[in-house]
Design a protein around this motif. Structure first.
Motif, PDB file in Angstrom:
ATOM      1  N   UNK A  10      -6.357  -2.735   7.812  1.00 28.45           N
ATOM      2  CA  UNK A  10      -5.742  -3.887   7.286  1.00 28.45           C
ATOM      3  C   UNK A  10      -5.709  -3.974   5.915  1.00 28.45           C
ATOM      4  N   UNK A  11      -5.905  -2.904   4.999  1.00 31.55           N
ATOM      5  CA  UNK A  11      -5.878  -2.973   3.699  1.00 31.55           C
ATOM      6  C   UNK A  11      -4.562  -2.175   3.314  1.00 31.55           C
ATOM      7  N   UNK A  12      -4.537  -2.083   2.109  1.00 34.04           N
ATOM      8  CA  UNK A  12      -3.209  -1.302   1.298  1.00 34.04           C
ATOM      9  C   UNK A  12      -2.066  -2.178   1.154  1.00 34.04           C
ATOM     10  N   UNK A  13      -1.294  -1.393   0.095  1.00 33.52           N
ATOM     11  CA  UNK A  13      -0.118  -2.033  -0.353  1.00 33.52           C
ATOM     12  C   UNK A  13       0.940  -2.685   0.641  1.00 33.52           C
ATOM     13  N   UNK A  14       0.969  -2.095   1.414  1.00 34.41           N
ATOM     14  CA  UNK A  14       2.133  -2.334   2.597  1.00 34.41           C
ATOM     15  C   UNK A  14       1.618  -3.907   3.131  1.00 34.41           C
ATOM     16  N   UNK A  15       0.453  -4.035   3.490  1.00 34.29           N
ATOM     17  CA  UNK A  15      -0.193  -5.240   4.031  1.00 34.29           C
ATOM     18  C   UNK A  15       0.026  -6.250   2.908  1.00 34.29           C
ATOM     19  N   UNK A  64      -3.477  -2.735  -7.811  1.00 38.44           N
ATOM     20  CA  UNK A  64      -3.460  -3.631  -7.088  1.00 38.44           C
ATOM     21  C   UNK A  64      -4.874  -3.985  -6.357  1.00 38.44           C
ATOM     22  N   UNK A  65      -5.309  -4.654  -5.721  1.00 40.44           N
ATOM     23  CA  UNK A  65      -6.702  -4.766  -5.311  1.00 40.44           C
ATOM     24  C   UNK A  65      -7.291  -5.133  -3.781  1.00 40.44           C
ATOM     25  N   UNK A  66      -6.183  -4.972  -2.890  1.00 38.89           N
ATOM     26  CA  UNK A  66      -6.464  -5.347  -1.573  1.00 38.89           C
ATOM     27  C   UNK A  66      -6.806  -4.035  -0.946  1.00 38.89           C
ATOM     28  N   UNK A  67      -8.183  -3.712  -1.059  1.00 39.25           N
ATOM     29  CA  UNK A  67      -8.902  -2.446  -0.585  1.00 39.25           C
ATOM     30  C   UNK A  67     -10.364  -2.602  -0.969  1.00 39.25           C
TER      31      UNK A  67
END
Ligand code: MSP
Length: 566
Positions: free
Chosen positions: A56-61, A231-234
């Motif tokens: 569910x993490x990462x740049x793509x999501x 970016x910080x989605x992780x």
């Protein structure tokens, strides 16, 4: 004694899927294959644990969420139920469902990073290079040069019109990443990995993938950027809080976070000890390097044993192309299972595509396989046998004296019982080798032979002969049952029993691939839940179908489909 502790543990996983889209034929393929093996292992007496989940993490999501104008968490929470629904529809029996945004996972990723860092395998540096966001993959200059040369030789583009370089794997434009990153000393593991492959020849299957990985590692390993700072989605890294984990490193750790690695709970710690190392990670051939190079190296860097096996399957191709939504050649698992039934859908992919190789799939072929194997052979055999039992024995499994059975076996032979001899070994070997078409073919041999047996033994003629015999006996006032020699009715009972018994066994062996119909066949035979079986071998002993069981005819299991219906 607790029974489960005496069973050998069998832990298997699928990749955790990206939540930028909903489940499709490709992700369903990996999941059905893993489910089939999980069901088989449970029935064959293993203490099985089957894990799937979401990445569910990462740049793509993060980008998908941005486009939908929601937060990444809202986005993933919206997609997760769609996966759960599809897996439920497809009868997937996963024991756990891990999501990388769960606390249990995040804590574990942080521990692994700390451990790798404490062991001296993490350092900080500047990264400048090209990155494929859809594949969440970095590419080195060498890889891009090789790709450009290959593309030129094939007359294909390696750059977009504006000069942006394209991804060697998926052909989409690459993004320049220039930031401060943490690096993992992957290069330190080259020799250790090669030694591991050497000592564990079955670690990478099939062989073609093993050779590919070995030559990749031999050609030299570069250190890997394992964090992102733009970016910080992780998962935030404890000793470098402005860094989030590279999504692949985060994702791979799911295989141990889900079974309790690093948990404070003693029960979870026990669970990890029991389950790890995992028996098999199922993956597609596109993600083999992550699983066979980066993952075992990460585990070695954190003092954890690598998994026992990674099995890479091929791609499903429609009209020769990898099927994908963007190419408009994707059919949905929901649509296909509505037409062919869930079992028909599962069967087609398992039987008609050699697991490990690429497979061309088409609706036409699916129809052909469904009608030939399921409607005409297996479904029809069941209908005939249940109808026969109803007509000749009032729907009751006939009871035959053991002495009569022995005499009739000597007189008529029992080709079906002969095929069942050694069938467990043949079938289990194919299953343990993860060769589904081979395992299903073993059952089909019995099914074809059973259909031929019906033709050759012609129960309708035996029934006529039995009627004539009974009439004659009534006229003569003789008691047929008192005679020493088997009667025509005994022959009819013998043949009927043998067909029903073969059906019981086939349903058992088809159950991992076709759970719904197998469960139904056992129900119609008056037997218990086919999935309560956990001693497959013992259940394959010929003659276990109890006489006296009530047999239900029911509707056709696999109604024939016409071209217009698909
Ligand atoms: N999130 C990563 C996996 C992380 S595991 C630690 C990922 N996810 S994915 O959703 O893109 O793909 C998951 C699996 O689906 C891969 O094994 C991939 O090979 C498989 N498939 C996707 N399209 C496919 C086909 N057309 N055919 C067969 N399987 C393919 O990768």
């Amino acid at each position: 004694m607790d029974e489960t502790t005496t069973k050998p543990s069998y832990y298997l996983t699928t990749p955790i899927y990206y939540v930028n889209g909903v489940p499709h034929l490709g992700t369903a393929y990996t999941t059905i294959a893993a489910d089939t093996l999980a069901r088989f292992q449970r029935m064959d007496g293993k203490d099985t644990w089957f894990l799937t989940g979401l990445d569910e993490h990462g740049q793509k999501v993060a980008q998908a969420a941005e486009q939908a104008d929601v937060t990444p968490q809202q986005w993933v929470d919206g997609i997760a139920p769609k996966f759960l629904e599809t897996w439920k529809l497809l009868e997937i029996t996963n024991d756990d469902f891990i999501r990388t945004t769960e606390e249990r996972h995040i804590k574990c990723v942080q521990q692994i990073f700390t451990k790798m860092n404490d062991n001296g395998y993490i350092y900080q540096d500047n990264y400048k290079g090209l990155y494929c966001v859809p594949d969440e993959t970095f590419f080195t200059d060498e890889q891009l040069t090789d790709f450009a040369e290959k593309a030129a030789a094939e007359g294909k583009p390696h750059e977009a019109e504006d000069g942006t370089k394209l991804c060697p794997d998926c052909g989409r434009p690459l993004t320049l990443v220039e930031e401060e990153n943490l690096f993992f000393k992957l290069s330190a593991f080259q020799d250790k990995l090669l030694a591991y492959y050497e000592e564990n020849p079955d670690f990478i299957c099939p062989e073609i993938r093993r050779n590919e990985v070995v030559s990749f590692v031999k050609s030299g390993l570069k250190d890997l950027s394992v964090s992102r700072t733009t970016f910080d989605w992780g998962v935030h890294i404890p000793f470098a809080p402005n860094h989030v984990s590279y999504v692949w490193v985060d994702a791979l750790i799911n295989y141990i976070s889900a079974i309790g690695y690093g948990s404070d709970d003693p029960k979870q710690q026990e669970e990890f000890k029991k389950r790890w190392p995992c028996q098999v990670h199922f993956v597609g051939k596109d993600i083999i390097r992550f699983h066979c190079v980066i993952w075992p190296a990460m585990l070695m860097a954190a003092d954890i044993e690598p998994p026992r096996k990674v099995f890479a399957h091929g791609f499903l191709l429609t009209k020769g192309e990898k099927m994908s939504k963007s190419k408009g050649n994707a059919m949905s698992p929901e649509e296909l299972s509505r037409v062919f039934s869930v079992d028909g859908y599962r069967y087609y992919f398992l039987k008609d595509v050699q697991f490990g190789a690429d497979g061309s799939i088409s609706l036409e072929r699916m129809l052909q396989v469904y009608n030939a194997d399921l409607a005409n052979s297996w479904g029809n055999l069941c209908s005939r046998a249940f109808n026969m039992t109803n007509k000749y024995f009032d729907g009751i499994v006939p009871d035959i004296w053991p002495q009569t059975t022995a005499k009739l076996t000597a007189e008529m032979g029992n080709p079906l019982a002969e095929i069942v001899q050694g069938l467990h070994e043949r079938y289990a070997k194919a299953m343990n080798d993860i060769n589904y078409s081979g395992a299903l073919e073993e059952v089909m041999v019995l099914c074809d032979r059973a259909n031929l047996y019906v033709e050759k033994s012609a129960p309708w003629n035996l029934a006529k002969a039995a009627a004539v015999e009974a009439e004659q006996a009534a006229a003569d006032g003789t008691n047929l049952n008192a005679a020493d020699a088997p009667t025509a009715n005994d022959r009819l009972a013998f043949v009927t029993y043998n067909i029903l018994e073969a059906i019981r066994i086939m349903a058992l062996l088809y159950a991992p691939a076709m759970p719904i119909s197998s469960k139904e066949v056992w129900r119609r035979l008056g037997l218990g839940d086919v999935f309560a079986v956990d001693e497959l071998k013992d259940n394959l002993e010929w003659g276990a179908l109890p006489a006296g069981n009530k047999v239900e005819i029911g509707d056709p299991l696999f109604p024939r489909l016409k071209e217009e219906e698909i």
